[in-house]
Design an enzyme around this catalytic site. Structure first.
Site: not given
Length: 294
Positions: A40, A68, A82, A178
């Site tokens: 993103d 992550y 988010d 998310r």
């Protein structure tokens, strides 16, 4: 001629993955650039790009496990799960104890059923979910099975009514961080969303070895042979066997040698292709073009 290989790029925040691809096309002098999974605009970290014929290897990379680093804010929910979305609810999270948070994380690890975020790239009737959501349409996405092998809290920071969690997550391809933030906030009854996300690993490739976007022109490009051997394992072949595979012939009785891997490498260290077992024989499942040295 453009170099053939795999480039590792550290995407900064504020630009799309497609922006990075566009810059790579200019830097490498070719339009034949592909990627093994986008990030993103808000997110930073590792993008794996295929250059020229090495784009064929991306299909074997996109499904690899990933790592992550993220920050989850508890006490605020958004419509995109988010920080780029609109705030939908707020609730005072200050009363939550650290142990409550860690206990709520446990059901979000292992093999879990996860509903992807509404604002995602998943296609619904041929259209991206995020396009439908932004057009005001109701989007219902089916749950999918994913694996979260690590979901560790690195730090907990409290500020008035919200709590920020710094976490690290190891997960299977297709996992939405998310959605983990959303589901953790829901489980705790206060709402949650993602405020920062950085991808640090895809399979054997780490962001520490990645180039900056501005340094793409000087970036080292990993050879297809090195990448394929790392991902699929190495299958050494003779010059004669390499020629036979490139001509579509089977390697008779060679299946027993496939235990080591599926990336056929010739004596010069070049990737011949990806091979598969056919009975007791070995045949090419995907041939690769001749490599040009970086």
């Amino acid at each position: 001629m453009a170099v053939t290989g795999i480039a590792l790029v550290d995407k900064p925040g504020g630009i799309t993955s497609h922006d990075v691809v566009a810059r790579a096309r200019r830097a490498f002098g070719t339009r034949k650039i592909g990627h093994a999974g986008t990030l993103d605009p808000m997110a930073t970290g590792l993008l794996v790009l295929g250059v020229e014929g090495a784009t064929r290897l991306l299909t074997f990379i996109v499904g690899l496990d990933k790592t992550y680093e993220a920050t989850i804010r508890l006490g605020v929910a958004t419509d995109s799960d988010d920080a780029d979305g609109e705030m939908t609810t707020t609730m005072d999270a200050s009363a939550l104890a650290d142990e409550q948070i860690r206990t709520a994380i446990k059901p979000l690890t292992g093999r879990i059923s996860q509903v992807p975020s509404t604002v995602s790239a998943i296609k619904v009737n041929g259209k991206r979910a995020y396009d439908l959501a932004r057009a005001g349409e109701q989007v219902e996405l089916a749950a999918r099975e994913v694996t979260v092998s690590r979901f560790d809290v690195l730090a907990i920071e409290r500020s008035e009514s919200v709590i920020d969690l710094d976490v690290v997550v190891d997960c299977s391809s297709g996992t939405y961080i998310r959605a983990l933030a959303r589901d953790l906030g829901a489980a705790l009854g206060v709402g949650g969303h993602l405020t920062a996300l950085r991808r640090t690993r895809i399979g054997p490739f780490g962001v520490d070895g990645a180039s900056s976007v501005d340094g793409l022109a000087e970036a080292a490009v990993l050879s297809p042979a090195v990448v394929a051997a790392d991902v699929l394992g190495r299958f050494d072949v003779t010059a004669d066997e390499a020629r036979d595979l490139r001509h579509g012939k089977r390697l008779v009785g060679a299946a027993a040698r496939l235990e080591a891997g599926r990336a056929a490498i010739d004596p010069d260290g070049a990737l011949v292709g990806i091979v598969e077992r056919r009975g007791s024989d070995v045949k090419s499942a995907m041939n690769m073009p001749e490599e040009r040295p970086a």
